[in-house]
Design a protein around this motif. Structure first.
Motif, PDB file in Angstrom:
ATOM      1  N   GLU A  72       0.882  -1.178   0.000  1.00  0.00           N
ATOM      2  CA  GLU A  72       0.000   0.000   0.000  1.00  0.00           C
ATOM      3  C   GLU A  72       0.906   1.209   0.000  1.00  0.00           C
ATOM      4  N   TYR A  73       0.344   2.350  -0.394  1.00  0.00           N
ATOM      5  CA  TYR A  73       1.088   3.605  -0.262  1.00  0.00           C
ATOM      6  C   TYR A  73       0.088   4.745  -0.194  1.00  0.00           C
ATOM      7  N   GLY A 106      -3.773   4.506   3.670  1.00  0.00           N
ATOM      8  CA  GLY A 106      -3.098   3.224   3.446  1.00  0.00           C
ATOM      9  C   GLY A 106      -3.802   2.116   4.225  1.00  0.00           C
ATOM     10  N   LYS A 109      -6.735   0.770   2.494  1.00  0.00           N
ATOM     11  CA  LYS A 109      -6.377  -0.133   1.372  1.00  0.00           C
ATOM     12  C   LYS A 109      -6.086  -1.532   1.924  1.00  0.00           C
ATOM     13  N   ILE A 110      -5.381  -1.587   3.066  1.00  0.00           N
ATOM     14  CA  ILE A 110      -5.059  -2.896   3.656  1.00  0.00           C
ATOM     15  C   ILE A 110      -6.347  -3.601   4.101  1.00  0.00           C
ATOM     16  N   SER A 113      -7.463  -5.446   1.139  1.00  0.00           N
ATOM     17  CA  SER A 113      -6.633  -6.556   0.643  1.00  0.00           C
ATOM     18  C   SER A 113      -6.309  -7.601   1.722  1.00  0.00           C
TER      19      SER A 113
END
Ligand code: ADP
Ligand code: 5GP
Length: 205
Positions: A72-73, A106, A109-110, A113
């Protein structure tokens, strides 16, 4: 039970005390590792390349994005920050817990996923105390402190997206709560689902 390590997403506004709280936990839990992020921000006095962060250029960062080298970023306060994928995946596969100390974009996003990661948010006792800590740390010029305080308001509005929230008032209490919620995270049914499935499928003996 799973031999894989657990991914721990650890967030909170800048200056709330995340680093201060986490250091004793990591010291007393050598099996847990902090993921070293890459960033385009300049090192603060006392920071060493490869320890707090790997400090890289914007160009190199953009190459890592393109080659899918980051888990992630996000862009925060004018700089890129990202989690190198390979190092995290290797540690998790080797059974070590990995802490991602990352900001909220970020973390979200995690959440998509790696939904069975553990999500922990650190809250200040008050906004005024957050301001005092950020100013008191003395590592950023006033305009950067002001930008981070503005970002803090937005970040605090994400706290409800996390599974656990800890108020960092007394360091001792918050430290004990941090260790307790990490331990509790291992008992969440979503983290245990492979074991539950495995034991349910065994024929009667
Ligand atoms: P973060 O990692 O969240 O940016 P730091 O760990 O650098 O925050 O802490 C910011 C400042 O607040 C530091 O000067 C630290 O010593 C101080 N601090 C952290 N936790 C507490 C606490 N519980 N009570 C008082 N001061 C604290
Ligand atoms: P600082 O500049 O204070 O070290 O970090 C600023 C913010 O970036 C903090 O909220 C920190 O948790 C976050 N951060 C650090 N590394 C990463 C990363 O790899 N990804 C994301 N998304 N945020 C990060």
């Amino acid at each position: 039970m799973s031999n894989r390590g657990m991914l721990i997403v650890y967030s909170g506004p800048s200056g709330v005390g995340k680093g201060t709280l986490l250091a004793p936990y990591l010291k007393s839990h050598p099996d847990a590792a902090l993921s070293v992020s890459v960033t385009t921000r300049a090192p603060r006095p006392g920071e060493t390349d490869g320890v707090e962060y790997s400090f890289i250029t914007r160009e190199r960062f953009e190459q890592l994005i393109k080659s899918d080298g980051l888990l992630e970023y996000a862009e925060y306060s004018g700089n890129y920050y990202g989690t190198p994928r390979a190092a995290v995946e290797e540690k998790i596969a080797a059974g070590r817990d990995v802490v991602l100390e990352i900001e909220v974009q970020g973390a979200m996003k995690i959440k998509k996923s790696f939904p069975d990661a553990s999500f922990i948010f650190i809250l200040p006792p008050s906004y005024a105390e957050l301001k005092r800590r950020l100013q008191g740390r003395g590592t950023e010029p006033p305009q950067v402190v002001a930008r981070r305080l503005a970002a803090a308001r937005r970040e605090l509005s994400y706290a409800g997206e996390y599974e656990y929230a800890i108020v960092n008032d007394s360091l001792e209490t918050a430290g004990a709560q941090l260790a307790a919620v990490i331990e509790a995270s291992r008992c969440r049914t979503k983290y245990m689902k492979d074991f539950i499935k495995q034991i349910s499928e065994v024929e009667e003996v």
